[in-house]
Scaffold this motif. Structure first.
Motif, PDB file in Angstrom:
ATOM      1  N   ARG A  27       0.826  -1.213   0.000  1.00  0.00           N
ATOM      2  CA  ARG A  27       0.000   0.000   0.000  1.00  0.00           C
ATOM      3  C   ARG A  27       0.859   1.261   0.000  1.00  0.00           C
ATOM      4  NH1 ARG A  27      -3.640   0.167   4.897  1.00  0.00           N
ATOM      5  NH2 ARG A  27      -4.032   2.246   4.017  1.00  0.00           N
ATOM      6  N   ILE A  28       2.152   1.082  -0.177  1.00  0.00           N
ATOM      7  CA  ILE A  28       3.085   2.212  -0.195  1.00  0.00           C
ATOM      8  C   ILE A  28       3.761   2.271  -1.554  1.00  0.00           C
ATOM      9  CG2 ILE A  28       5.113   3.262   0.882  1.00  0.00           C
ATOM     10  CD1 ILE A  28       4.498   1.563   3.382  1.00  0.00           C
ATOM     11  N   GLY A  29       3.855   3.476  -2.112  1.00  0.00           N
ATOM     12  CA  GLY A  29       4.588   3.691  -3.339  1.00  0.00           C
ATOM     13  C   GLY A  29       5.559   4.832  -3.158  1.00  0.00           C
ATOM     14  N   VAL A  30       6.610   4.845  -3.958  1.00  0.00           N
ATOM     15  CA  VAL A  30       7.536   5.977  -3.944  1.00  0.00           C
ATOM     16  C   VAL A  30       7.740   6.454  -5.370  1.00  0.00           C
ATOM     17  CG1 VAL A  30       8.718   5.215  -1.853  1.00  0.00           C
ATOM     18  CG2 VAL A  30       9.626   4.543  -4.071  1.00  0.00           C
ATOM     19  N   SER A  31       7.913   7.766  -5.492  1.00  0.00           N
ATOM     20  CA  SER A  31       8.199   8.405  -6.768  1.00  0.00           C
ATOM     21  C   SER A  31       9.575   9.036  -6.653  1.00  0.00           C
ATOM     22  CB  SER A  31       7.137   9.468  -7.079  1.00  0.00           C
ATOM     23  OG  SER A  31       7.453  10.175  -8.256  1.00  0.00           O
ATOM     24  N   VAL A  32      10.525   8.542  -7.441  1.00  0.00           N
ATOM     25  CA  VAL A  32      11.909   8.997  -7.326  1.00  0.00           C
ATOM     26  C   VAL A  32      12.497   9.265  -8.709  1.00  0.00           C
ATOM     27  CG1 VAL A  32      12.420   7.844  -5.130  1.00  0.00           C
ATOM     28  CG2 VAL A  32      12.649   6.571  -7.269  1.00  0.00           C
ATOM     29  N   ARG A  33      13.471  10.155  -8.751  1.00  0.00           N
ATOM     30  CA  ARG A  33      14.143  10.441 -10.023  1.00  0.00           C
ATOM     31  C   ARG A  33      14.860   9.212 -10.559  1.00  0.00           C
ATOM     32  NH1 ARG A  33      14.917  15.829 -11.289  1.00  0.00           N
ATOM     33  NH2 ARG A  33      14.295  17.324  -9.698  1.00  0.00           N
ATOM     34  N   ASP A  34      15.536   8.500  -9.675  1.00  0.00           N
ATOM     35  CA  ASP A  34      16.331   7.337 -10.063  1.00  0.00           C
ATOM     36  C   ASP A  34      15.849   6.119  -9.281  1.00  0.00           C
ATOM     37  OD1 ASP A  34      18.194   5.438 -10.691  1.00  0.00           O
ATOM     38  OD2 ASP A  34      19.930   6.575  -9.995  1.00  0.00           O
ATOM     39  N   PRO A  35      15.045   5.243  -9.900  1.00  0.00           N
ATOM     40  CA  PRO A  35      14.521   4.078  -9.184  1.00  0.00           C
ATOM     41  C   PRO A  35      15.592   3.198  -8.561  1.00  0.00           C
ATOM     42  CG  PRO A  35      13.327   4.387 -11.235  1.00  0.00           C
ATOM     43  CD  PRO A  35      14.487   5.351 -11.266  1.00  0.00           C
ATOM     44  N   ALA A  36      16.803   3.228  -9.110  1.00  0.00           N
ATOM     45  CA  ALA A  36      17.870   2.404  -8.538  1.00  0.00           C
ATOM     46  C   ALA A  36      18.168   2.804  -7.100  1.00  0.00           C
ATOM     47  CB  ALA A  36      19.123   2.513  -9.395  1.00  0.00           C
ATOM     48  N   LYS A  37      17.951   4.086  -6.785  1.00  0.00           N
ATOM     49  CA  LYS A  37      18.231   4.565  -5.436  1.00  0.00           C
ATOM     50  C   LYS A  37      17.149   4.160  -4.436  1.00  0.00           C
ATOM     51  CE  LYS A  37      21.103   8.475  -6.845  1.00  0.00           C
ATOM     52  NZ  LYS A  37      21.300   9.932  -6.795  1.00  0.00           N
ATOM     53  N   ALA A  38      16.054   3.573  -4.939  1.00  0.00           N
ATOM     54  CA  ALA A  38      14.990   3.101  -4.055  1.00  0.00           C
ATOM     55  C   ALA A  38      14.847   1.583  -4.122  1.00  0.00           C
ATOM     56  CB  ALA A  38      13.663   3.763  -4.425  1.00  0.00           C
ATOM     57  N   ARG A  39      15.881   0.904  -4.586  1.00  0.00           N
ATOM     58  CA  ARG A  39      15.820  -0.555  -4.721  1.00  0.00           C
ATOM     59  C   ARG A  39      15.590  -1.227  -3.376  1.00  0.00           C
ATOM     60  NH1 ARG A  39      20.560  -2.374  -8.151  1.00  0.00           N
ATOM     61  NH2 ARG A  39      19.285  -1.274  -9.701  1.00  0.00           N
ATOM     62  N   HIS A  40      16.144  -0.641  -2.307  1.00  0.00           N
ATOM     63  CA  HIS A  40      15.955  -1.227  -0.976  1.00  0.00           C
ATOM     64  C   HIS A  40      14.499  -1.211  -0.555  1.00  0.00           C
ATOM     65  CE1 HIS A  40      16.452   3.088  -0.457  1.00  0.00           C
ATOM     66  NE2 HIS A  40      16.024   3.017   0.784  1.00  0.00           N
ATOM     67  N   PHE A  41      13.720  -0.267  -1.095  1.00  0.00           N
ATOM     68  CA  PHE A  41      12.281  -0.271  -0.825  1.00  0.00           C
ATOM     69  C   PHE A  41      11.571  -1.294  -1.712  1.00  0.00           C
ATOM     70  CE2 PHE A  41      12.837   4.359   0.595  1.00  0.00           C
ATOM     71  CZ  PHE A  41      12.820   4.015   1.939  1.00  0.00           C
ATOM     72  N   ALA A  42      11.956  -1.366  -2.979  1.00  0.00           N
ATOM     73  CA  ALA A  42      11.351  -2.342  -3.890  1.00  0.00           C
ATOM     74  C   ALA A  42      11.554  -3.758  -3.377  1.00  0.00           C
ATOM     75  CB  ALA A  42      11.947  -2.187  -5.287  1.00  0.00           C
ATOM     76  N   ASP A  43      12.708  -4.029  -2.814  1.00  0.00           N
ATOM     77  CA  ASP A  43      13.004  -5.364  -2.288  1.00  0.00           C
ATOM     78  C   ASP A  43      12.096  -5.736  -1.124  1.00  0.00           C
ATOM     79  OD1 ASP A  43      15.012  -5.628  -4.149  1.00  0.00           O
ATOM     80  OD2 ASP A  43      16.647  -5.128  -2.754  1.00  0.00           O
ATOM     81  N   ARG A  44      11.491  -4.726  -0.505  1.00  0.00           N
ATOM     82  CA  ARG A  44      10.597  -4.972   0.641  1.00  0.00           C
ATOM     83  C   ARG A  44       9.127  -4.888   0.253  1.00  0.00           C
ATOM     84  NH1 ARG A  44      13.543  -0.694   4.435  1.00  0.00           N
ATOM     85  NH2 ARG A  44      12.002  -1.256   6.021  1.00  0.00           N
ATOM     86  N   GLY A  45       8.861  -4.788  -1.053  1.00  0.00           N
ATOM     87  CA  GLY A  45       7.485  -4.821  -1.535  1.00  0.00           C
ATOM     88  C   GLY A  45       6.848  -3.478  -1.816  1.00  0.00           C
ATOM     89  N   VAL A  46       7.633  -2.398  -1.703  1.00  0.00           N
ATOM     90  CA  VAL A  46       7.114  -1.054  -1.997  1.00  0.00           C
ATOM     91  C   VAL A  46       7.111  -0.835  -3.515  1.00  0.00           C
ATOM     92  CG1 VAL A  46       7.597   1.427  -1.741  1.00  0.00           C
ATOM     93  CG2 VAL A  46       7.920  -0.116   0.208  1.00  0.00           C
ATOM     94  N   ARG A  47       6.056  -0.203  -4.012  1.00  0.00           N
ATOM     95  CA  ARG A  47       5.997   0.104  -5.445  1.00  0.00           C
ATOM     96  C   ARG A  47       6.918   1.276  -5.744  1.00  0.00           C
ATOM     97  NH1 ARG A  47       0.533   2.411  -8.103  1.00  0.00           N
ATOM     98  NH2 ARG A  47       1.531   4.421  -7.683  1.00  0.00           N
TER      99      ARG A  47
END
Length: 287
Positions: A27-47
């Motif tokens: 139920r959580i999403g993030v909007s970032v310039r560089d998705p690679a910098k949010a990989r630690h969130f993607a690995d935990r199920g964040v969109r």
């Protein structure tokens, strides 16, 4: 769905960490310039989706399906931030977002000489005219105390321009409270001040630092123009120095003097005090 912008930054990223303790990751999403910098969130199920305020189309995609969006204010002094914020609000509205939460600034009222105040005032007006529910978190000053006070541990002096009372607030407390607002702990409409319950001056800091260190720490008031010259001599760009000078001018005019109770009420505890934070800075082992 809650979507957080600026999740690669300090405030946005810490807010997401607190959301993950309260809301299922899907139920959580993030909007970032560089998705690679949010990989630690993607690995935990964040969109994780790419988006920036300069690209409204990508931003609309990153906001798709969101009930709430946290718009973390831009910080590029060379950018037209009010226009970028307008584009971000428009993208959120176009995506069908029901509430926009914006990270505004303590003391964002007309007349405040601190120049970024104008950006936050303009953005709050944009939100008010957006047609959707909105909340502006007027966050207390949460910059590192070392940056605010200068090299006092080395010099034994807090040598800065004339100041006024400010409820210096811990960024981690702001992030936790922001997550609580997004998670629905308490509903707010329009602007709300999130600031520590006590406003202090550099004189107070000197007293606290003296007590903590067991040595005399003096408060030295530096003339505005002398301070600008000193900063420029240290290599700080004059334009940036004069921008910071407007912050001191605003503090001594009382624009940041308001403290508040909402932060403590949201946290369910007392926020960290400046004494707490100074004590940690003196003891690296404390983290």
């Amino acid at each position: 769905m809650i979507v957080v912008t600026g999740a690669a930054g300090g405030l946005g990223g810490t807010t997401v960490e607190h959301l993950l303790k309260r809301v299922p990751a899907d139920r959580i999403g993030v909007s970032v310039r560089d998705p690679a910098k949010a990989r630690h969130f993607a690995d935990r199920g964040v969109r994780v989706r790419q988006g920036s305020y300069e690209d409204p189309a990508a931003l609309r995609d990153s906001f798709a399906g969101a009930e709430q969006v946290l718009l973390v204010s831009g910080n590029d002094p060379a950018a037209d931030l009010a226009s970028l914020h307008r584009a971000a609000v428009g993208a959120a509205v176009a995506a069908g977002v029901q509430r926009i939460v914006y990270t505004s600034q303590h003391g964002a009222v007309p007349g405040n000489p601190y120049r970024p105040s104008d950006i936050h005032i303009a953005t709050e007006a944009i939100l008010a005219g957006s047609g959707v529910a909105w909340t502006a978190l007027r966050n207390g000053a949460y910059g590192p105390l070392g940056q605010v006070l200068g090299p006092w541990q080395r010099t034994g002096e807090i040598a800065q321009p004339e100041d006024g009372p400010v409820p210096y607030t811990d960024r981690a407390d702001i992030a936790e409270a922001t997550a609580l607002v997004l998670a629905g702990a308490r509903a707010f409409d329009g602007p709300v001040t999130l600031a520590a319950p006590a406003a202090v001056t550099f004189d107070d800091f000197a007293e606290i630092a003296s007590r903590l260190t067991g040595r005399s720490v003096k408060r030295v008031v530096v003339d505005d123009e002398q301070w600008v010259a000193d900063q420029v001599a240290l290599g700080v760009p004059e334009q940036l120095t004069r921008l910071m000078l407007t912050w001191y001018q605003a503090s001594r005019a009382g624009y940041f003097a308001e403290s508040g109770t909402v932060l403590a009420e949201l946290l369910g505890r007392e926020p960290r005090t400046v004494a707490d934070r100074l004590a940690v800075s003196l003891d690296p082992a404390a983290g």
